[in-house]
Design an enzyme around this catalytic site. Structure first.
Site, PDB file in Angstrom:
ATOM      1  CE  LYS A  47      -3.301  -1.007  -0.036  1.00 18.35           C
ATOM      2  NZ  LYS A  47      -3.878  -2.351  -2.319  1.00 18.35           N
ATOM      3  CG  HIS A 107       4.075  -6.340  -1.541  1.00 17.43           C
ATOM      4  ND1 HIS A 107       4.769  -5.245  -1.776  1.00 17.43           N
ATOM      5  CD2 HIS A 107       3.505  -6.823  -1.403  1.00 17.43           C
ATOM      6  CE1 HIS A 107       3.493  -3.945  -2.603  1.00 17.43           C
ATOM      7  NE2 HIS A 107       2.721  -5.322  -2.407  1.00 17.43           N
ATOM      8  CB  SER A 137      -3.635   2.266   1.689  1.00 18.41           C
ATOM      9  OG  SER A 137      -3.898   1.976   0.596  1.00 18.41           O
TER      10      SER A 137
END
Ligand code: A3P
Length: 294
Positions: A47, A107, A137
């Protein structure tokens, strides 16, 4: 993978980092992943603007050719390395088949990056976003992306986020880990807030880092095409082509608000004070500085 096979499940753990069960199941493939010297790695905590920087980089690679960038969905142009869901998508297998030069999305916290990326000295771009906006988010993303366990009410989710008890673990450790690595490797460290404040300046940094030389009109085209408004309506980047059993846009669109400072609409005064105290402790001794709004 079909809908009935995608019930929400609790996170599992890989080397101490909470992660989706189906990624953990195939972790051996991630560890054995063979990076190539001309790979470009795009790394972020979830995010933080991954899709945005991915589209910018693909546009740069294609000299601002919008049609070429619409050739496929972003998750096929920039495969998500550790992604794995049965009968659905497998990132390492996608990448193995892909011709060079590849764009690779991840990530993972720095200690979980396959060693071949360090050995091959690949260029990497890391985008960091302030923790408060990331938490908000992520809360909406947890609700719409069925891979996640139920986030529960906001207050509970915020506690989990602060404790690092969310997918990919602690935001604090993630940003600090990549920040330290950027001192020794070819890593361009960018901030979401800077990209919002002056996208042209930040896109030019990326162009320079990639060793490209693009005309002003091409740069302007890239900026227009990668603006939030354009990306929100572009099916090749807004994730609407993903099946709704995986991502439910009726709960929250993937391209949600695209601003800095939305946390102010979600944090209570008490939550903010508590968060700030915890933040100070976690970031103590780090030179990393974030802007919580612009
Ligand atoms: P919000 O939920 O705050 O709107 P990621 O791609 O890493 O999952 O990050 C998603 C976040 O980036 C979402 O934040 C999304 O709206 C925002 N985003 C995506 N494209 C953007 C753009 N072109 N400009 C600004 N923000 C963008």
């Amino acid at each position: 993978m079909e809908e009935e096979h995608m019930p929400r499940r609790e996170l599992e753990s890989i080397h101490g980092i909470p992660l989706y069960w189906c990624f953990v199941e195939k972790w051996g493939q991630v560890e054995a992943f063979q990076a190539r010297p001309d790979d470009l790695l795009i790394s972020t905590y979830p995010k933080s603007g991954t899709t945005w920087i991915s589209e910018i980089v693909d546009m740069i690679y294609n000299d601002g050719d919008v049609e070429k960038c619409k050739r496929d969905a972003i998750f096929n142009r920039v495969p998500f390395m550790e992604m794995s869901a049965p009968n659905f998508i497998n990132g390492t297998e996608q990448l193995d088949k892909m011709p060079s030069p590849r764009l690779v999305k991840t990530h993972v916290p720095v200690q979980l990056l396959p060693v071949s990326f360090w050995e091959k000295d690949c260029k990497m771009i890391y985008v960091a976003r302030n923790a408060k906006d990331v938490a908000v988010s992520y809360y909406y993303f947890y609700q719409m992306a069925k891979l996640h366990p139920d986030p529960g009410p906001w207050n509970e989710f915020l506690e989990k986020f602060m404790a690092g008890n969310v997918a990919y673990g602690s935001w604090y450790d993630h940003v600090k880990g990549w920040w330290e690595k950027a001192k020794d490797y070819r890593i361009l460290f960018l901030y979401y807030e800077d990209m919002k404040e002056d996208p042209k300046r930040e896109v030019q940094k990326v162009i320079q880092f990639l060793g490209k030389d693009l005309k002003e009109e091409v740069v302007n085209k890239i900026l227009h095409h990668t603006s939030f408004q354009e990306m929100k309506k572009n099916p090749s980047v807004n994730y609407e082509t993903m099946p709704s059993w995986a991502l439910d846009h009726s709960i929250s669109p993937f391209m949600r608000k695209g601003i800095s400072g939305d946390w102010k609409n979600h944090f209570t005064v008490a939550q903010n004070e508590r968060f700030n105290r915890h933040y100070e402790e976690q970031m103590k001794g780090s030179a990393l500085r974030f802007r919580m709004e612009i």
